[in-house]
Design an enzyme around this catalytic site. Structure first.
Site, PDB file in Angstrom:
ATOM      1  CG  HIS A  71     -15.731   6.692  33.382  1.00  0.00           C
ATOM      2  ND1 HIS A  71     -16.914   7.382  33.412  1.00  0.00           N
ATOM      3  CD2 HIS A  71     -16.028   5.502  32.800  1.00  0.00           C
ATOM      4  CE1 HIS A  71     -17.886   6.644  32.892  1.00  0.00           C
ATOM      5  NE2 HIS A  71     -17.372   5.500  32.515  1.00  0.00           N
ATOM      6  CG  HIS A  88     -13.451  -0.039  27.706  1.00  0.00           C
ATOM      7  ND1 HIS A  88     -12.715   0.868  28.435  1.00  0.00           N
ATOM      8  CD2 HIS A  88     -14.523  -0.354  28.480  1.00  0.00           C
ATOM      9  CE1 HIS A  88     -13.306   1.084  29.593  1.00  0.00           C
ATOM     10  NE2 HIS A  88     -14.406   0.360  29.650  1.00  0.00           N
TER      11      HIS A  88
END
Length: 768
Positions: A95, A49
């Protein structure tokens, strides 16, 4: 070695997501074994990430430069010049994983995070858009009642979360897109885009400088929420134990973030702020090491000074916390009180927790005792980079099932009504009504009124258009072509409100990068995006990669979400999609030119089998996306801007999901609040099957309406840009009718069509 109570072992490193080779690199960098805090820091910054370790080698192929680009990838947001000394900052991020675990807070904090990226640059946020993907919310086509119920719950939570944060913060949610496919049932996608504006000379960057300059923590207190959100929640597949990760999801406070926005912008205006970085993914770890690395400096902080809302937090927990609404600033030495005074005025915590140092080290103290010491550049810039194996997915062993076209002359009205009710095409009123799209009173083209949102920049009298688009189904069938279509459709939508496409941002959602077929999809998508962005003149200014969107080994469709920003020199020129007046001519603009060549029957069948109609009516997902002509797309976009500039059109709407028939119906529905029940009377001719003519999804086309007196001028501009131009029919009131090859194939009162389209999604959600 720095003493800690927990001994770090290779097994513990593996639990933190580090491979044996990565752990060995950590030991080599430090010249010793890391302690638990250092291990946590490395696990965050070297996670997929944060480090982009699987995607970096491919992202380099994207075009990122252009005369309009002020700041490309590498900062908190991309920035482009919009004239008169002003710039626009915009970015999209995902998200996804948090929104599956806890839909409301996952989506809410996604909005909060992207807003902080914008005002960290010194820009005031003026708009939010969202691109959402869910599993089926209606039963049928293999969806079980349990799956449908879960998908409805996730959809409801995500939409409420987006509305809650945006509405309370005071930024309009002005547009977006929603799609439904079975592959997203256990992996919803929540991609949020934010746009802000600033004076060019008031931009700020996350680059620490000035040895001994104070490092200041501002905003919310630090808690235990979000720990390992980036490293273990967003950088791993979902398993049956994923619901146990609920504590990893952050909790947002939009009211506090509004105060933080105003305080940050005011502090920046003092001239005392040197650098600023939000504490998003990886929290205090990311903000310290990235600011130090970008500025070629070091940073030293003492965690005992960090405001905390929970007792007994360890250095590991403080450094890994992803509590929301926090920022890290570097101020000029001797002027820190100016900054602190501003934050006290807004009743926010603001504490000097450290200083900028020379030597390039991130040094973390706890009550003066060394808790971690790591080279900042090793964390932020020198993480692992992988060229992972690529392999195209194996071809199915049996022949694919393609759509069988209806016999010539078949009445398609019933299929059309059913198509309009499909959740992917139906009205998103239930979603839009939960968002405040008029706060700040700059929204010119509201959600559902046009192909793109348009917001006014009052200070310079210009409009900024924004659209987000993507088609995971097409990228599943052909990743490269599907990615080109995503870029083209987003840019075409911007052009349909009269704006000139300027730049793009992207959110790339994929499965497990350790699987060669996933990385092949990713590489193909990058190539397709690169080709389209170059051809259309929209460089990529930033974005986000979200891997590991898999559950129990099943990946989502490769889903690149493209956000395109455009500029309209005079916002009064904005076009909507809504039909305006009965009797207006309905015209088809075709970037492919005046003489279109009929495709071979086999190609027509394969193209059509990838359409929304094929999926909804025939339960077929097969074939390939339509071929794309980027030169034709560019001609169409340039022509639409020229037509808008001369105020010749009453409306414009591109042809995409559902094809020509759906575009005509949507334009009539959009006029509902102005003149009730506008429809169309259209006559078509062609050699292809009627379903292809009505519902095919070939790009580079738009329907426009205009008064009869404007037709000659429209013909002149169409010829100038080498467009095909056909008069299809006229706008009517009360009825909707399409004739193909002199046979009526669709006929219905507009009220019947609108009833099917307007309420189906809301009924599906209410059924939970």
């Amino acid at each position: 070695m720095i003493d800690t109570e927990i001994r770090v072992t290779p097994e513990l490193a593996a639990e933190h997501g580090l491979s044996p080779d990565e752990y060995a690199r950590v030991q080599k960098i430090l010249g010793r074994d890391p302690n638990i805090t250092e291990l946590g820091i490395f696990s965050l910054m070297w996670s997929e990430h944060c480090s982009y370790k699987s995607s970096k080698v491919h992202l380099k192929r994207l075009p990122t430069k252009g005369p309009q680009v002020v700041q490309g990838p590498g900062e908190n947001a991309g920035v482009v010049d919009i004239g008169s000394g002003w710039v626009a900052a915009f970015k999209i991020e995902s998200h996804n994983h948090p929104s599956f675990v806890e839909p409301f807070q996952g989506a809410a904090t996604g909005v909060g995070g992207i807003l902080r990226d914008i005002f960290t640059m010194g820009a005031r946020p003026i708009a939010v858009l969202d691109s959402l993907r869910f599993g089926p919310v209606t039963e049928g086509q293999g969806a079980t009642p349990a799956e449908v119920a879960r998908n409805r719950r996730i959809l409801d939570g995500v939409v409420r979360g987006i509305g809650f944060y945006g509405n309370c913060f005071g930024v309009p949610t002005v547009g977006g897109e929603v799609a439904f496919e079975p592959c997203y049932s256990a992996n919803p996608l929540v991609n949020a885009l934010a746009l802000g504006v600033a004076h060019r000379d008031e931009l700020f960057f996350a680059r620490a400088r000035g040895v001994d300059n104070p490092v200041i923590y501002v905003g919310a207190k630090t808690g235990r929420d979000g720990i390992h959100g980036a490293s273990l929640l967003a950088s791993a597949e979902f398993t049956e134990e994923s619901q146990q990760k609920r504590p990893n999801v952050q909790v947002g406070d939009p009211f506090l973030e509004k105060l933080l926005l105003e305080a940050c912008l005011e502090a920046m205006r003092t001239g005392a702020v040197v650098a600023i970085q939000d504490m998003g993914a990886a929290g205090l770890t990311c903000s310290t090491c990235e600011m130090a690395s970008r500025g070629s400096t070091g940073i030293e902080i003492d965690l005992a000074l960090v405001p905390q809302r929970e007792t007994g937090m360890s250095p590991y927990e403080i450094m890994l916390s992803e509590s929301q609404e926090r920022m890290l600033l570097v101020a000029e030495r001797g002027r820190e009180e100016e900054v602190l005074r501003v934050f006290r005025k807004w009743e926010l915590d603001a504490v000097v927790i450290g200083r900028v140092t020379s030597g390039g080290l991130l040094r973390v103290l706890d009550h003066g005792r060394l808790a971690a010491e790591i080279p900042a550049q090793a964390l932020a810039e020198e993480g692992p980079v992988y060229s992972r194996p690529l392999a195209a997915p194996a071809k199915p062993s049996r022949a694919e099932t393609l759509v069988a076209f209806a016999p010539e002359g078949t009445d398609l009205t019933a299929h059309f009504v059913r198509l309009l009710a499909a959740p992917a095409l139906a009205s998103k009123r239930w979603i839009v009504q939960q968002y405040d799209h008029m706060v700040r009173t700059n929204t010119v083209v509201a959600p559902g009124a046009g192909d793109a949102a348009l917001v006014r920049v009052k200070e310079i009298g210009r409009g900024l258009a924004l659209a987000v688009d993507g088609n995971g189904r097409w990228c599943h069938l052909d990743p490269r072509t599907g990615a080109m279509h995503a870029v083209a459709e987003a840019a075409r939508n911007v052009a349909c409100v009269g704006a000139r496409p300027l730049a793009a941002t992207n959110c790339l959602n994929f499965g497990n990068p350790e699987k060669p077929e996933i990385m092949w999809q990713f590489s193909q998508v990058i190539d397709g995006m690169s080709d389209a962005c170059r051809a259309l003149g929209v460089p990529i200014t930033g974005g986000n990669v979200s891997f590991y969107n898999e559950t129990l080994g099943r990946a989502i469709y490769p889903t690149p979400t493209i956000g395109v920003l455009g500029i309209l020199e005079d916002d009064s020129l904005a076009l909507s999609m809504a039909f305006r007046a009965p009797g207006d001519a309905i015209l088809l603009l075709d970037g492919a030119g005046a003489t279109s060549v009929s495709a071979a029957p086999a190609q027509v069948q394969r193209e059509f089998s990838s359409s929304e109609y094929a999926r909804t009516i025939h339960s077929v997902v097969a074939g390939m996306p339509p071929p794309i002509d980027l030169a034709a797309e560019k001609r169409l976009m340039d022509a639409l801007a020229a037509l808008a500039a001369e105020r010749l059109l009453h409306s414009a709407h591109d042809l995409s999901d559902g094809g020509l028939a759906v575009a005509l119906a949507e334009s009539g529905f959009a006029s509902f609040f102005a003149i009730e029940s506008l429809g169309a009377d259209v006559s078509l001719m062609g050699a292809e099957p009627a379903e292809w003519a009505l519902f095919g999804e070939r790009g580079a086309r738009a329907i426009v309406t205009a008064p009869q007196a404007a037709l000659a001028a429209i013909e002149r501009i169409a010829a100038q840009y080498e467009l095909g131009l056909r008069t299809l029919g006229t706008v009517t009131q009360g009825n909707f009718r399409i004739e193909y090859n002199a046979r009526e194939v669709v006929s219905s009162p507009v009220a019947r069509l609108r009833a099917s389209w307007a309420d189906s999604l809301e009924r599906a959600i209410a059924a939970r």
